[in-house]
Design an enzyme around this catalytic site. Structure first.
Site, PDB file in Angstrom:
ATOM      1  N   LEU A 139      74.502 -10.383  75.845  1.00  0.00           N
ATOM      2  CA  LEU A 139      73.712  -9.866  74.727  1.00  0.00           C
ATOM      3  C   LEU A 139      72.244 -10.079  75.079  1.00  0.00           C
ATOM      4  CD1 LEU A 139      75.524 -11.327  71.558  1.00  0.00           C
ATOM      5  CD2 LEU A 139      75.720  -9.008  72.462  1.00  0.00           C
ATOM      6  N   ASP A 140      71.387  -9.154  74.651  1.00  0.00           N
ATOM      7  CA  ASP A 140      69.955  -9.348  74.838  1.00  0.00           C
ATOM      8  C   ASP A 140      69.517 -10.621  74.111  1.00  0.00           C
ATOM      9  OD1 ASP A 140      69.779  -7.000  76.283  1.00  0.00           O
ATOM     10  OD2 ASP A 140      69.225  -5.792  74.530  1.00  0.00           O
ATOM     11  N   ARG A 141      68.438 -11.194  74.601  1.00  0.00           N
ATOM     12  CA  ARG A 141      67.956 -12.456  74.042  1.00  0.00           C
ATOM     13  C   ARG A 141      67.730 -12.367  72.540  1.00  0.00           C
ATOM     14  NH1 ARG A 141      62.890 -15.923  76.593  1.00  0.00           N
ATOM     15  NH2 ARG A 141      63.040 -17.712  75.186  1.00  0.00           N
ATOM     16  N   ARG A 241      69.779   0.528  71.931  1.00  0.00           N
ATOM     17  CA  ARG A 241      68.327   0.573  71.743  1.00  0.00           C
ATOM     18  C   ARG A 241      67.746   1.892  72.243  1.00  0.00           C
ATOM     19  NH1 ARG A 241      66.491  -5.236  74.180  1.00  0.00           N
ATOM     20  NH2 ARG A 241      64.451  -4.592  73.339  1.00  0.00           N
TER      21      ARG A 241
END
Length: 311
Positions: A139-141, A241
């Site tokens: 997962l992205d930060r 995104r």
């Protein structure tokens, strides 16, 4: 850096956590500090044996195999970086093979790219008795929500197969800037990954990019914003995104692909990060075939921000 000579042959009996690995990858992991060229040389020369027989670099290990490793010179590096502090995270599901946590926003899943440590390093520090902990996906930060970790190699190998096919249902909640049109349900724009001059990873829509498919559903309109559910049909980097941004409705608070001037206004209203949350996973357990339906509620910071908006 000091050199330590291992003067005797090492015999290792493997368990389930080692099964399924190629012998070359196993050796590269086991012989930290040994040059890759030397590892392949001892493989080619037959100095590495499995069950007393010669093998090539593509041999896949089985539980119970006995691996003979000849004496090698190992470069031992002293600990220079910070040790990851032990940290437990909210557990959504756990058994002896699989761990699913609710990752908070602002925490990287692993160290690297200027980050000394992440979730996986902190979990290893907090669970020294666990001999195997590996990320199944990422997962992205700034993305919160459900994150899967394998506690057995057999689970990791099986889950990598599952992640490549249609047998897993991953759904995210995202706040789109703008009034998402009801007819916009499937976005199939191909995605191309590239690096900025400073090495930062980015993704853009490009005709020769990799196929990508996200299915969207409106959850709740909020005036000039729309809470949507995004179902991943493929799993490309930054897929949700970029699909939302390229469709004209970027994610609120997205610092890479969002509306930067609007993000500044939203920060003053309380949205301090990207509004993206991994909310739901549905899959069959990789080892038992039990149907798992796992959910993580919207975190408090995102819930509070929604209450400030006018439905």
């Amino acid at each position: 850096m000091t050199l330590i000579s291992k003067d005797s042959v090492t015999l290792l009996t493997l368990d389930d956590n080692d099964a399924g690995q190629r012998i070359d990858n196993f050796l590269l992991r086991h012989l930290k500090g040994v040059p890759k060229s030397h590892v392949y040389r001892i493989l080619r020369s037959g100095e590495v044996r499995v069950n007393k027989g010669r093998i090539d670099a593509s041999y896949r290990l089985n539980a119970g195999d006995i691996v003979r490793i000849p004496p090698v010179r190992v470069a031992e590096r002293s600990q220079t970086g910070p040790i990851a502090p032990a940290q437990q995270f909210a557990v959504v599901f756990e058994d002896d093979a699989l761990l699913v946590i609710n990752k908070p926003a602002g925490v990287a899943v692993h160290g690297g790219s200027g980050v000394s440590f992440g979730v996986i390093e902190q979990l290893r520090s907090a669970r020294p008795e666990s001999h195997f902990l590996e990320l199944i996906h990422r997962l992205d930060r700034e993305t919160s929500g459900l994150l899967m970790i394998a506690k057995k190699r057999s689970c990791l190998v099986k889950m990598h197969e599952v992640m490549r096919g249609p047998r897993i249902d991953k759904r995210y909640l995202a706040l789109a800037c703008g009034q998402w049109p009801a007819k916009l349900k499937d976005v199939t724009l191909p995605l191309h990954k590239y690096l900025l001059p400073d090495g930062e990873r980015r993704v853009q829509v490009q005709s020769d990019g990799k196929a990508a498919h996200t299915r969207f559903r409106i959850v709740q309109p909020y005036g000039d914003f729309t809470l949507v559910e995004a179902q991943l049909k493929t799993g490309r980097t930054h897929q949700i995104r970029v699909h939302m941004q390229s469709s004209g409705y970027p994610i609120a608070g997205d610092d890479k692909y969002g509306d930067f001037s609007l993000n500044k206004q939203l920060a003053k209203q309380g949205l301090k990060r990207m509004f993206l949350h991994a909310a739901r996973l549905q899959l069959k357990h990789p080892l038992t075939d039990e149907l798992l339906v796992l959910e993580a509620p919207l975190p408090d910071d995102l819930s509070r921000f929604l209450t400030e908006l006018q439905p």
